[in-house]
Design an enzyme around this catalytic site. Sequence first.
Site, mmCIF file in Angstrom:
data_model
loop_
_atom_site.group_PDB
_atom_site.id
_atom_site.type_symbol
_atom_site.label_atom_id
_atom_site.label_comp_id
_atom_site.label_asym_id
_atom_site.label_seq_id
_atom_site.Cartn_x
_atom_site.Cartn_y
_atom_site.Cartn_z
ATOM 1 N N ARG A 207 23.108 20.973 33.787
ATOM 2 C CA ARG A 207 21.947 21.111 32.524
ATOM 3 C C ARG A 207 22.679 20.902 31.238
ATOM 4 N NH1 ARG A 207 21.236 27.157 33.717
ATOM 5 N NH2 ARG A 207 20.019 26.956 31.864
ATOM 6 N N ARG B 154 19.908 33.765 37.542
ATOM 7 C CA ARG B 154 19.079 32.690 37.938
ATOM 8 C C ARG B 154 19.708 31.639 38.687
ATOM 9 N NH1 ARG B 154 17.092 30.923 31.869
ATOM 10 N NH2 ARG B 154 17.328 28.752 32.854
ATOM 11 N N ARG C 109 12.182 19.785 24.357
ATOM 12 C CA ARG C 109 13.504 19.636 24.689
ATOM 13 C C ARG C 109 13.803 18.151 24.798
ATOM 14 N NH1 ARG C 109 14.193 24.422 28.134
ATOM 15 N NH2 ARG C 109 16.336 24.230 28.954
ATOM 16 N N LYS D 93 18.816 31.413 22.901
ATOM 17 C CA LYS D 93 17.517 31.254 22.253
ATOM 18 C C LYS D 93 16.549 32.258 22.557
ATOM 19 C CE LYS D 93 16.898 27.087 24.328
ATOM 20 N NZ LYS D 93 18.240 27.107 25.095
ATOM 21 N N ARG E 175 24.874 35.721 32.699
ATOM 22 C CA ARG E 175 23.715 36.239 32.211
ATOM 23 C C ARG E 175 22.983 36.573 33.442
ATOM 24 N NH1 ARG E 175 20.199 31.727 29.323
ATOM 25 N NH2 ARG E 175 20.181 30.481 31.106
HETATM 26 P P1 AMP Z 1 15.137 27.597 30.241
HETATM 27 O O1 AMP Z 1 14.602 28.633 30.895
HETATM 28 O O2 AMP Z 1 14.681 27.070 29.044
HETATM 29 O O3 AMP Z 1 16.688 27.187 30.297
HETATM 30 O O4 AMP Z 1 14.540 26.375 31.304
HETATM 31 C C1 AMP Z 1 14.827 26.475 32.661
HETATM 32 C C2 AMP Z 1 14.519 25.040 33.397
HETATM 33 O O5 AMP Z 1 12.878 24.901 33.106
HETATM 34 C C3 AMP Z 1 15.136 23.861 32.691
HETATM 35 O O6 AMP Z 1 16.370 23.463 33.230
HETATM 36 C C4 AMP Z 1 14.133 22.705 32.882
HETATM 37 O O7 AMP Z 1 14.177 22.256 34.364
HETATM 38 C C5 AMP Z 1 12.863 23.584 32.825
HETATM 39 N N1 AMP Z 1 12.374 23.438 31.676
HETATM 40 C C6 AMP Z 1 12.258 24.558 30.509
HETATM 41 N N2 AMP Z 1 11.547 23.870 29.316
HETATM 42 C C7 AMP Z 1 11.521 22.593 29.708
HETATM 43 C C8 AMP Z 1 11.126 21.527 28.712
HETATM 44 N N3 AMP Z 1 10.599 21.750 27.472
HETATM 45 N N4 AMP Z 1 11.027 20.131 29.220
HETATM 46 C C9 AMP Z 1 11.365 19.783 30.447
HETATM 47 N N5 AMP Z 1 11.791 20.908 31.163
HETATM 48 C C10 AMP Z 1 11.830 22.329 30.839
#
Ligand code: AMP
Length: 212
Positions: free
Chosen positions: A171, A160, A88, A13, A127
């Site tokens: 996740r 990360r 999400r 994404k 990654r």
């Molecule tokens: P990402 O980089 O999008 O994979 O996000 C990393 C982490 O941030 C996720 O595993 C969640 O803990 C938190 N996070 C990011 N976006 C959201 C969202 N829209 N709702 C809830 N938690 C989020």
Amino acid sequence: MRLIMLGAPGAGKGTQAKKLSDKYNIPKISTGDILREAVQQGTELGIKARTFMDSGQLVPDDVVIGIVEDRLKWDDCRNGWILDGFPRTLQQAYALDRMLERIKMSVDYVFNLEVDEDEIIKRLSGRRSCESCQTAYHIHFNLPKKKGICNSCGGRLIQRSDDREETVSERLKVYKERTEPLINYYMEQGLLKKIDSNEDINKIFEKICSYM
Ligand code: AMP
């Protein structure tokens, strides 16, 4: 143009959103990036979000909804935006609908990046991302020009903390339970475009652009 990127963690994404952002000159809004930055800076938001993120859980809806609501008010959002990692949950999708209704705007497309589960694990384990600007790389599929160094800003590339194996399975579970229902939600509204994303980055990008 107002776009939403859907897909499991590791589906690409962020990578595709960045390419779209460069091509169409609209901001990529990543709640994950915003939260990670807050964690790094040790702000109140970061302190609140950290435990959820480190354990692979979602940060509470009201927190992320607030973040997006503020961000969409910035000037650079006038001509559109790309949401990466938001919504999400259904609650977040409803909240976004309400925000857009208020300003009489709507979403143009929701791209669902579909990737097989074994491919996802491969992508996540390799990654790497820039410590400073968060640009994403991969040790096999998307190498930086200079090993360990970000092409865009010269920052150091790191893994990360939530890309570790233990957190990844949590996740993916959370994704299936909380985020997958959004596919139907947007399909019913006629906004969803399915993108087979088991291919390389440029091919996926071409497919997405063919809709625009
Ligand atoms: P990402 O980089 O999008 O994979 O996000 C990393 C982490 O941030 C996720 O595993 C969640 O803990 C938190 N996070 C990011 N976006 C959201 C969202 N829209 N709702 C809830 N938690 C989020």
